[in-house]
Design a protein around this motif. Structure first.
Motif, mmCIF file in Angstrom:
data_model
loop_
_atom_site.group_PDB
_atom_site.id
_atom_site.type_symbol
_atom_site.label_atom_id
_atom_site.label_comp_id
_atom_site.label_asym_id
_atom_site.label_seq_id
_atom_site.Cartn_x
_atom_site.Cartn_y
_atom_site.Cartn_z
ATOM 1 N N ASP A 19 1.121 -1.144 0.237
ATOM 2 C CA ASP A 19 -0.046 0.777 0.024
ATOM 3 C C ASP A 19 0.918 1.774 0.123
ATOM 4 O OD1 ASP A 19 -2.274 -1.554 0.478
ATOM 5 O OD2 ASP A 19 -2.769 -1.341 2.339
ATOM 6 N N ASP A 20 2.221 1.350 0.850
ATOM 7 C CA ASP A 20 2.604 2.478 1.081
ATOM 8 C C ASP A 20 3.751 2.666 -0.605
ATOM 9 O OD1 ASP A 20 2.373 2.970 3.626
ATOM 10 O OD2 ASP A 20 3.413 1.810 3.819
ATOM 11 N N ILE A 21 4.359 1.085 -1.173
ATOM 12 C CA ILE A 21 4.506 1.539 -2.601
ATOM 13 C C ILE A 21 3.291 2.076 -3.378
ATOM 14 C CG2 ILE A 21 5.282 0.660 -4.284
ATOM 15 C CD1 ILE A 21 7.032 -1.032 -2.103
ATOM 16 N N MET A 22 2.254 2.127 -3.420
ATOM 17 C CA MET A 22 1.715 1.628 -4.709
ATOM 18 C C MET A 22 1.036 3.264 -4.501
ATOM 19 S SD MET A 22 -0.734 -1.637 -5.554
ATOM 20 C CE MET A 22 -0.026 -3.017 -4.780
ATOM 21 N N LYS A 23 1.260 4.217 -3.312
ATOM 22 C CA LYS A 23 1.195 5.191 -2.878
ATOM 23 C C LYS A 23 1.536 5.726 -3.838
ATOM 24 C CE LYS A 23 -2.314 4.341 1.692
ATOM 25 N NZ LYS A 23 -2.235 3.992 2.914
ATOM 26 N N ASN A 24 2.973 5.656 -3.774
ATOM 27 C CA ASN A 24 4.130 6.686 -3.959
ATOM 28 C C ASN A 24 4.466 6.708 -5.426
ATOM 29 O OD1 ASN A 24 5.345 7.678 -2.088
ATOM 30 N ND2 ASN A 24 6.715 5.775 -1.366
ATOM 31 N N TYR A 25 3.441 5.501 -6.140
ATOM 32 C CA TYR A 25 3.641 5.354 -7.628
ATOM 33 C C TYR A 25 2.639 4.795 -7.941
ATOM 34 C CZ TYR A 25 8.720 5.159 -6.300
ATOM 35 O OH TYR A 25 9.979 5.479 -5.865
ATOM 36 N N THR A 26 1.234 5.194 -8.456
ATOM 37 C CA THR A 26 -0.017 5.202 -8.599
ATOM 38 C C THR A 26 -0.130 5.027 -10.109
ATOM 39 O OG1 THR A 26 -0.517 7.970 -9.058
ATOM 40 C CG2 THR A 26 -0.899 6.805 -7.011
ATOM 41 N N GLU A 27 1.185 5.294 -10.844
ATOM 42 C CA GLU A 27 0.767 5.369 -12.318
ATOM 43 C C GLU A 27 1.325 4.074 -12.686
ATOM 44 O OE1 GLU A 27 -0.979 7.103 -14.735
ATOM 45 O OE2 GLU A 27 -1.448 8.428 -12.960
ATOM 46 N N CYS A 28 2.765 3.490 -11.756
ATOM 47 C CA CYS A 28 3.475 1.821 -11.871
ATOM 48 C C CYS A 28 2.638 1.137 -12.410
ATOM 49 C CB CYS A 28 4.321 2.125 -10.752
ATOM 50 S SG CYS A 28 5.061 0.720 -11.143
ATOM 51 N N ASN A 29 2.691 0.798 -13.520
ATOM 52 C CA ASN A 29 1.784 -0.750 -13.981
ATOM 53 C C ASN A 29 2.760 -1.817 -13.584
ATOM 54 O OD1 ASN A 29 0.627 -2.557 -14.732
ATOM 55 N ND2 ASN A 29 1.178 -2.337 -16.889
ATOM 56 N N PHE A 30 1.846 -2.778 -11.619
ATOM 57 C CA PHE A 30 2.522 -3.355 -11.066
ATOM 58 C C PHE A 30 2.673 -4.966 -11.868
ATOM 59 C CE2 PHE A 30 2.320 -0.387 -8.232
ATOM 60 C CZ PHE A 30 3.639 -0.337 -7.388
#
Length: 96
Positions: A19-30
């Motif tokens: 959740d912390d990572i995804m908040k920082n990189y909202t446009e990143c396609n995981f």
């Protein structure tokens, strides 16, 4: 490999960190890659883009040293002290 959406983020064990990572990189396609690889000290091709912070800066030195090296799946293997002679994409002029 278990820290993926399809695996329930390792059964929920990785949810808080992710959740912390995804908040920082909202446009990143995981996609299907383990979110835990982002910022783990190794440059991963899937995260080597502005949307993912160039793998949370893991790819900065690689991109500076090999700006034209675009092929390898695992950029962290370039210059790691192991000769990957069976993998021609790692043995090119662009990739050092």
């Amino acid at each position: 490999p278990h820290n993926q959406k399809k695996c329930g983020w390792d059964g929920g064990d990785c949810s808080e960190r992710n959740d912390d990572i995804m908040k920082n990189y909202t446009e990143c396609n995981f996609g299907e890659i383990d979110v835990g690889f982002l910022g783990d000290g190794r440059c991963h091709k899937e995260f080597n883009n502005p949307e993912c912070g160039y793998d949370e800066r893991d790819c900065t030195k690689f991109n500076e040293k090999y700006p034209d090296c675009k092929t390898p799946k695992n950029p962290w293997k370039i210059g790691d002290g192991v000769c990957d002679y069976r993998l021609p994409e790692y043995n090119s002029e662009e990739c050092g």
